[in-house]
Design an enzyme around this catalytic site. Structure first.
Site, PDB file in Angstrom:
ATOM      1  N   ASN A 165       0.814  -1.218   0.000  1.00  0.00           N
ATOM      2  CA  ASN A 165       0.000   0.000   0.000  1.00  0.00           C
ATOM      3  C   ASN A 165       0.846   1.266   0.000  1.00  0.00           C
ATOM      4  O   ASN A 165       0.489   2.258  -0.646  1.00  0.00           O
ATOM      5  CB  ASN A 165      -0.964  -0.003   1.184  1.00  0.00           C
ATOM      6  CG  ASN A 165      -2.172  -0.875   0.944  1.00  0.00           C
ATOM      7  OD1 ASN A 165      -2.461  -1.272  -0.189  1.00  0.00           O
ATOM      8  ND2 ASN A 165      -2.895  -1.198   2.000  1.00  0.00           N
ATOM      9  N   CYS A 166       1.951   1.252   0.705  1.00  0.00           N
ATOM     10  CA  CYS A 166       2.820   2.436   0.740  1.00  0.00           C
ATOM     11  C   CYS A 166       3.475   2.671  -0.621  1.00  0.00           C
ATOM     12  O   CYS A 166       3.690   3.813  -1.031  1.00  0.00           O
ATOM     13  CB  CYS A 166       3.860   2.295   1.840  1.00  0.00           C
ATOM     14  SG  CYS A 166       3.114   2.250   3.488  1.00  0.00           S
ATOM     15  N   THR A 167       3.758   1.589  -1.335  1.00  0.00           N
ATOM     16  CA  THR A 167       4.308   1.718  -2.685  1.00  0.00           C
ATOM     17  C   THR A 167       3.267   2.301  -3.629  1.00  0.00           C
ATOM     18  O   THR A 167       3.566   3.218  -4.403  1.00  0.00           O
ATOM     19  CB  THR A 167       4.811   0.352  -3.187  1.00  0.00           C
ATOM     20  OG1 THR A 167       5.855  -0.108  -2.321  1.00  0.00           O
ATOM     21  CG2 THR A 167       5.340   0.438  -4.608  1.00  0.00           C
TER      22      THR A 167
END
Length: 158
Positions: free
Chosen positions: A43-45
């Site tokens: 998700n952070c990517t």
């Protein structure tokens, strides 16, 4: 998390580009300051790539994007390089910026996925927090930043 209308805590930090950035030097611009948990997580990517893909549009609005996580500097640099991130990213290893912006869960030492949109005067104008709805999070931040940029260009009401 900090509330809308709160003066944004000032900070000075080294970016993944090797230079220094401070909130004071960004005064007069809209700042999109986003906090994410960990580099290279799915998700952070997705979130970082979304900000990367919208970066030029946000700059055209008179804003700057800054990404912050508590990863170590080398990891944050690899993350920025791997995903061709053109905006400044900060490795908040001592967690001082994350603490100042109150992004940690109350009991766990994990950061919320939170984005602060800071107006041209250094005041928090918007707060966005979607732990799992990354695309919704990004869309709301971009839309709000566009609206804020348009409102700040209007002459004062009489």
């Amino acid at each position: 998390m900090l509330a809308v209308g709160t003066p944004a805590p000032v900070f000075v930090a080294r970016t993944t580009r090797g230079d220094s950035i401070s909130l004071r030097e960004l005064h007069g611009r809209i700042v999109v300051l986003y906090f994410f948990r960990r580099a290279f997580t799915p998700n952070c990517t997705v979130e970082t790539k979304g900000f990367r893909d919208n970066y030029e549009d946000l700059v055209q609005l008179g804003s700057e994007v800054v990404g912050v996580s508590c990863d170590d500097y080398a990891t944050q640099c690899r993350f920025a390089s791997t995903h061709d991130v053109r905006f400044p990213m900060i490795a908040d290893e001592d967690r001082s910026i994350s603490r100042a912006y109150d992004v940690f869960f109350p009991i766990l030492p994990l950061a919320h996925r939170v984005t602060y949109v800071i107006d041209r005067d250094g005041v928090i104008a918007g707060v966005f927090n979607h732990e799992f709805q990354v695309i919704k999070h990004l869309d709301e931040v971009v839309r709000f930043t566009r609206d804020l940029a348009m409102r700040s260009k209007l002459p004062p009401a009489r």
